[in-house]
Design a protein around this motif. Structure first.
Motif, PDB file in Angstrom:
ATOM      1  N   ASN A 386       0.823  -1.206   0.000  1.00  0.00           N
ATOM      2  CA  ASN A 386       0.000   0.000   0.000  1.00  0.00           C
ATOM      3  C   ASN A 386       0.859   1.259   0.000  1.00  0.00           C
ATOM      4  OD1 ASN A 386      -2.098  -1.848   0.230  1.00  0.00           O
ATOM      5  ND2 ASN A 386      -2.088  -1.729   2.461  1.00  0.00           N
ATOM      6  N   TYR A 387       1.950   1.226   0.761  1.00  0.00           N
ATOM      7  CA  TYR A 387       2.881   2.357   0.761  1.00  0.00           C
ATOM      8  C   TYR A 387       3.429   2.584  -0.643  1.00  0.00           C
ATOM      9  CZ  TYR A 387       6.678   5.456   2.213  1.00  0.00           C
ATOM     10  OH  TYR A 387       7.520   6.536   2.358  1.00  0.00           O
ATOM     11  N   ASP A 388       3.842   1.503  -1.286  1.00  0.00           N
ATOM     12  CA  ASP A 388       4.370   1.619  -2.646  1.00  0.00           C
ATOM     13  C   ASP A 388       3.350   2.246  -3.588  1.00  0.00           C
ATOM     14  OD1 ASP A 388       6.848   0.581  -2.049  1.00  0.00           O
ATOM     15  OD2 ASP A 388       6.422  -1.435  -2.789  1.00  0.00           O
ATOM     16  N   LEU A 389       2.098   1.851  -3.457  1.00  0.00           N
ATOM     17  CA  LEU A 389       1.052   2.385  -4.325  1.00  0.00           C
ATOM     18  C   LEU A 389       0.909   3.888  -4.154  1.00  0.00           C
ATOM     19  CD1 LEU A 389      -1.424   2.066  -6.232  1.00  0.00           C
ATOM     20  CD2 LEU A 389      -2.800   1.719  -4.157  1.00  0.00           C
ATOM     21  N   LEU A 390       0.775   4.344  -2.895  1.00  0.00           N
ATOM     22  CA  LEU A 390       0.528   5.757  -2.654  1.00  0.00           C
ATOM     23  C   LEU A 390       1.786   6.605  -2.840  1.00  0.00           C
ATOM     24  CD1 LEU A 390      -1.876   5.629   0.420  1.00  0.00           C
ATOM     25  CD2 LEU A 390      -2.432   5.725  -2.011  1.00  0.00           C
ATOM     26  N   ALA A 391       2.949   6.022  -2.600  1.00  0.00           N
ATOM     27  CA  ALA A 391       4.195   6.781  -2.730  1.00  0.00           C
ATOM     28  C   ALA A 391       4.671   6.872  -4.166  1.00  0.00           C
ATOM     29  CB  ALA A 391       5.283   6.147  -1.863  1.00  0.00           C
ATOM     30  N   TYR A 392       4.541   5.777  -4.922  1.00  0.00           N
ATOM     31  CA  TYR A 392       5.169   5.709  -6.243  1.00  0.00           C
ATOM     32  C   TYR A 392       4.196   5.470  -7.389  1.00  0.00           C
ATOM     33  CZ  TYR A 392       8.690   4.812  -2.720  1.00  0.00           C
ATOM     34  OH  TYR A 392       9.449   4.899  -1.586  1.00  0.00           O
ATOM     35  N   GLY A 393       2.986   5.009  -7.067  1.00  0.00           N
ATOM     36  CA  GLY A 393       1.997   4.779  -8.115  1.00  0.00           C
ATOM     37  C   GLY A 393       1.801   3.311  -8.411  1.00  0.00           C
ATOM     38  N   ILE A 394       1.323   3.013  -9.600  1.00  0.00           N
ATOM     39  CA  ILE A 394       1.044   1.645 -10.028  1.00  0.00           C
ATOM     40  C   ILE A 394       2.306   1.059 -10.653  1.00  0.00           C
ATOM     41  CG2 ILE A 394      -0.328   0.200 -11.580  1.00  0.00           C
ATOM     42  CD1 ILE A 394      -2.574   2.308 -11.270  1.00  0.00           C
ATOM     43  N   GLU A 395       2.737  -0.078 -10.119  1.00  0.00           N
ATOM     44  CA  GLU A 395       3.960  -0.695 -10.619  1.00  0.00           C
ATOM     45  C   GLU A 395       3.808  -1.069 -12.090  1.00  0.00           C
ATOM     46  OE1 GLU A 395       7.310  -4.030  -9.315  1.00  0.00           O
ATOM     47  OE2 GLU A 395       5.363  -3.972  -8.275  1.00  0.00           O
ATOM     48  N   GLY A 396       4.815  -0.736 -12.869  1.00  0.00           N
ATOM     49  CA  GLY A 396       4.771  -0.992 -14.297  1.00  0.00           C
ATOM     50  C   GLY A 396       4.217   0.172 -15.099  1.00  0.00           C
ATOM     51  N   THR A 397       3.445   1.013 -14.438  1.00  0.00           N
ATOM     52  CA  THR A 397       2.893   2.202 -15.096  1.00  0.00           C
ATOM     53  C   THR A 397       3.610   3.466 -14.649  1.00  0.00           C
ATOM     54  OG1 THR A 397       0.703   1.182 -15.270  1.00  0.00           O
ATOM     55  CG2 THR A 397       0.809   3.593 -15.459  1.00  0.00           C
ATOM     56  N   HIS A 398       3.791   3.600 -13.330  1.00  0.00           N
ATOM     57  CA  HIS A 398       4.410   4.805 -12.775  1.00  0.00           C
ATOM     58  C   HIS A 398       5.795   4.571 -12.192  1.00  0.00           C
ATOM     59  CE1 HIS A 398      -0.057   5.544 -12.359  1.00  0.00           C
ATOM     60  NE2 HIS A 398       0.340   6.522 -13.138  1.00  0.00           N
TER      61      HIS A 398
END
Length: 524
Positions: A386-398
């Motif tokens: 969840n941290y990765d999502l909010l900090a960096y976005g969607i993996e592979g896209t952002h």
């Protein structure tokens, strides 16, 4: 003024840890909790996932800066992950940095329905706490914030109390904040200049740009009232020593009241001008009149976009390293342009004094009708996926994950900004594109043993006895400070006006601050 009992931090943290390790799930008016956390990103109101689906709640969250282009995609994914557990919807409201202090103060004073809000000691944290706008978080952390506690050190909590309580979740990824000059590396190399090692090297480069690049502004800092610590002259306090000048607990970003080295004294520039500080003011004036500092420095609001244009040779920045979003934007706007990070902060053990306080915080206003769910959300963000999502976005896209602790940003539609709402030192990834020196600084400053502990560590200033003086003083300072430290006004004339209008209130604040410090030191 309300009387507040001082709770033992050690007891609070012990209770939190006990809850984390062994307590059974609790129930309350928001629903029951159990220990199932099998779904991706799932987290229960207390420790696991909800046994019965909670009613949906929309959290209104106030954040600083500009809304990322793909924010809606991130929110959609986050809400999907939370749907079967804490069932939270997100209403993110972004406030420009230049308007942050005024607008958030109005929100809180008017009782606007807000569930989470960014605040900071350099903004108006102490004043808002003294006014009674924020909810103490000990009980909420104990019941619903076990993961949020686990990813932050005990030292981080102990040093970031206000008036003896946890009024906001500290946000940070090191024990000493990074400060950097972002430099156009391609231009430096074009002129045959070696890597910049000193401030004099930096200014030599800036003059070379002035002589040869008509479309590039040599130097850029911040000129808005709420960004005084990143004005050109004041920024130098973060990177110079002998004496080491530190901002006080009373006036946030201002250097008018300051600490020197580690002696527990409050100094006042109105009483006696510090020669080092005056040299910064005079230097900024010369650079401005010589045409190096951006001529519209006091009017610019979106500094990041100006840096991203690629038409700046040197800009101040409040982190170590070059942010991926800026690096990509500059290269896109000026083909062949490249930024490099230059810092004069030393990595000699014991050289830097710190009180381990963080610069950014996330608070829950007392008016919030969803305090429990707000803490559940903060707890949810302390899980790696969840941290990765909010900090960096969607993996592979952002972004692309590089191992467990680094990342590469993809594109510019979702820029790194965990510092505004979820930052913690355990989950935060380093930019895989950082140079070796930047990575060295991050790793060095994550280790508390490398830093000298301030004798004021754990001290929290209560501004309530001088709250009116602080308000009046800040209004005065906003008229003069940035103009002084960005070189946009004559130093002697401006300082005389500033002193005449601000001296009396600053003195009262200084006396109160010193009184509280003396009492704190006597109690140790």
């Amino acid at each position: 003024m309300k009387i507040r009992k001082r709770w033992s931090m050690m007891l609070v943290l012990s209770l939190m840890m006990a809850t984390l390790v062994g307590c059974s799930a609790s129930s309350n008016d928001t629903g029951n909790a159990a220990g199932d956390s099998s779904s991706k990103g799932g987290t229960a109101p207390s420790a696991g996932a909800a046994t019965t689906k909670l009613d949906p709640v929309t959290l209104k969250i106030i954040l600083p800066g500009d809304r990322p282009a793909d924010m809606d995609l991130i929110i959609k994914e986050a809400e999907k992950r939370m749907a079967d557990t804490i069932n939270v919807k997100l209403n993110l409201v972004f406030v420009p940095w230049s308007d942050l202090a005024q607008k958030t103060q109005v929100m809180l004073a008017s009782g606007e329905d807000v569930d989470l809000i960014f605040d900071a000691p350099w903004l108006h944290m102490e004043q808002m706490i003294s006014a009674g706008y924020y909810e103490p978080l000990e009980d909420l952390l104990s019941k619903y914030g076990q993961d949020a506690v686990k990813v932050r050190s005990e030292q981080m909590f102990n040093a970031n109390k206000f008036q003896g309580k946890i009024y906001a979740l500290p946000l940070g990824n090191t024990h000493l904040a990074g400060r950097t000059y972002l430099v156009r590396k391609d231009l430096r190399e074009k002129y045959g200049l070696p890597p910049i090692q000193t401030y004099d090297d930096l200014i030599k480069f800036a003059y070379k740009v002035k002589e040869n690049e008509k479309d590039v502004i040599p130097l850029l800092a911040y000129g808005q009232a709420g960004q005084k610590d990143v004005s050109w002259g004041a920024f130098r306090a973060f990177m110079e020593y002998d004496p080491q000048i530190l901002r006080s607990d009373a006036l946030g970003q201002s250097l008018v009241l300051y600490y020197k080295n580690n002696d527990g004294k409050v100094y006042n520039l109105f009483d006696e001008m510090e020669p080092r500080v005056w040299s910064w003011i005079e230097d900024a004036r010369k650079l401005y009149t010589d045409g190096l500092i951006h001529p519209d420095i006091l009017a610019l609001k979106d500094i990041d976009s100006v840096i991203n244009s690629g038409k700046i040779a040197v800009a101040v920045y409040n982190e170590f390293g070059v942010p991926s979003s800026m690096s990509a934007a500059v290269a896109q706007n000026v083909p062949g342009a490249e930024l490099e990070a230059v810092t004069f902060i030393q990595t000699e053990k014991g050289k830097n004094i710190t009180n381990f306080k963080q610069a950014n915080f996330q608070a829950i206003p007392k008016v919030s009708k969803n305090k429990e769910r707000a803490m559940m959300f903060l707890n949810w963000t302390a899980q790696k996926e969840n941290y990765d999502l909010l900090a960096y976005g969607i993996e592979g896209t952002h972004y692309e994950a590089v191992g467990d602790d680094q990342y590469k940003q993809i594109g510019t539609n979702y820029s790194y900004f965990p510092y505004a709402w979820i930052w913690n030192p355990t989950m935060d990834r380093l930019n895989a594109g950082f140079d070796e020196e930047t990575i060295k600084h991050y790793k060095f400053n994550k280790d508390a043993n490398n830093l000298t502990t301030s004798i004021l560590t754990g001290f929290s200033f209560d501004p309530s006895p001088v709250i009116n003086e602080i308000s009046l003083y800040n209004a005065t300072e906003d008229k003069y400070y940035s103009a002084l430290f960005d070189g946009a006004a004559d130093p002697n004339e401006t300082w005389a006006k500033f002193k005449k209008e601000g001296e009396a209130n600053a003195k009262k604040i200084q006396i109160e601050l010193q009184k509280q410090i003396d009492a704190f030191l006597a109690s140790k």
